[in-house]
Design a protein around this motif. Structure first.
Motif, mmCIF file in Angstrom:
data_model
loop_
_atom_site.group_PDB
_atom_site.id
_atom_site.type_symbol
_atom_site.label_atom_id
_atom_site.label_comp_id
_atom_site.label_asym_id
_atom_site.label_seq_id
_atom_site.Cartn_x
_atom_site.Cartn_y
_atom_site.Cartn_z
ATOM 1 N N VAL A 147 1.035 -1.184 -0.103
ATOM 2 C CA VAL A 147 0.182 -0.049 0.007
ATOM 3 C C VAL A 147 0.975 1.287 -0.042
ATOM 4 O O VAL A 147 0.729 2.357 -0.708
ATOM 5 N N GLY A 148 1.967 1.355 0.802
ATOM 6 C CA GLY A 148 2.902 2.331 0.835
ATOM 7 C C GLY A 148 3.339 2.703 -0.402
ATOM 8 O O GLY A 148 3.632 3.927 -0.858
ATOM 9 N N ILE A 149 3.941 1.572 -1.154
ATOM 10 C CA ILE A 149 4.721 1.714 -2.545
ATOM 11 C C ILE A 149 3.752 2.356 -3.463
ATOM 12 O O ILE A 149 4.077 3.092 -4.201
ATOM 13 N N VAL A 150 2.460 1.581 -3.560
ATOM 14 C CA VAL A 150 1.591 2.038 -4.643
ATOM 15 C C VAL A 150 0.897 3.266 -4.431
ATOM 16 O O VAL A 150 0.857 4.113 -5.284
ATOM 17 N N GLY A 151 1.043 3.535 -2.996
ATOM 18 C CA GLY A 151 0.452 5.012 -2.775
ATOM 19 C C GLY A 151 1.450 5.946 -3.053
ATOM 20 O O GLY A 151 1.057 7.169 -3.382
#
Length: 93
Positions: free
Chosen positions: A38-42
Motif C-alpha cells: 500500500v505504501g509503495i503503490v500509494g
C-alpha cells in the motif's frame, strides 16, 4: 538502486502504508507485507498527483525523501485504501 536504497524504500513504504491503514481504520485487516505494498503503490499515486497539482513534487520512488514527497505518498496510500474500501464494502469509511 543499491541494496540499502531498496531496504530504505521498503521500510518507508511500510511506514507510510501503516499510517494510511491507521487513518482509514484497515490496520486489523492488513499485515506488514500489505502495508508495504500500500505504501509503495500509494507513493506512485501520490507522486503522480503531486506532479499534476504542483509540478515536480518528487516521490519516494525516485529516492526523494522530502516532507512533501512523504505527504503526497501518504495521500496516495489513503486514496488507494479508500478505493479498495469502496469496492470491498460499497462505501468509504
Amino acid at each position: 538502486m543499491s541494496i540499502v536504497g531498496f531496504i530504505v524504500w521498503l521500510v518507508v513504504g511500510g511506514i507510510i502504508g501503516w499510517i494510511a491503514s491507521k487513518i482509514m481504520r484497515t490496520d486489523a485487516q492488513q499485515g506488514a507485507l500489505m502495508n508495504i505494498v500500500v505504501g509503495i503503490v500509494g507513493a506512485f499515486i501520490g507522486g503522480w498527483l503531486g506532479g499534476m497539482l504542483i509540478g515536480d513534487a518528487g516521490d519516494i520512488n525516485q529516492g526523494d525523501f522530502s516532507l512533501s514527497s512523504l505527504l503526497f505518498s501518504l495521500l496516495g496510500a489513503v486514496i488507494l485504501l479508500a478505493i479498495v474500501n469502496m469496492f470491498r464494502r460499497g462505501r468509504v469509511r
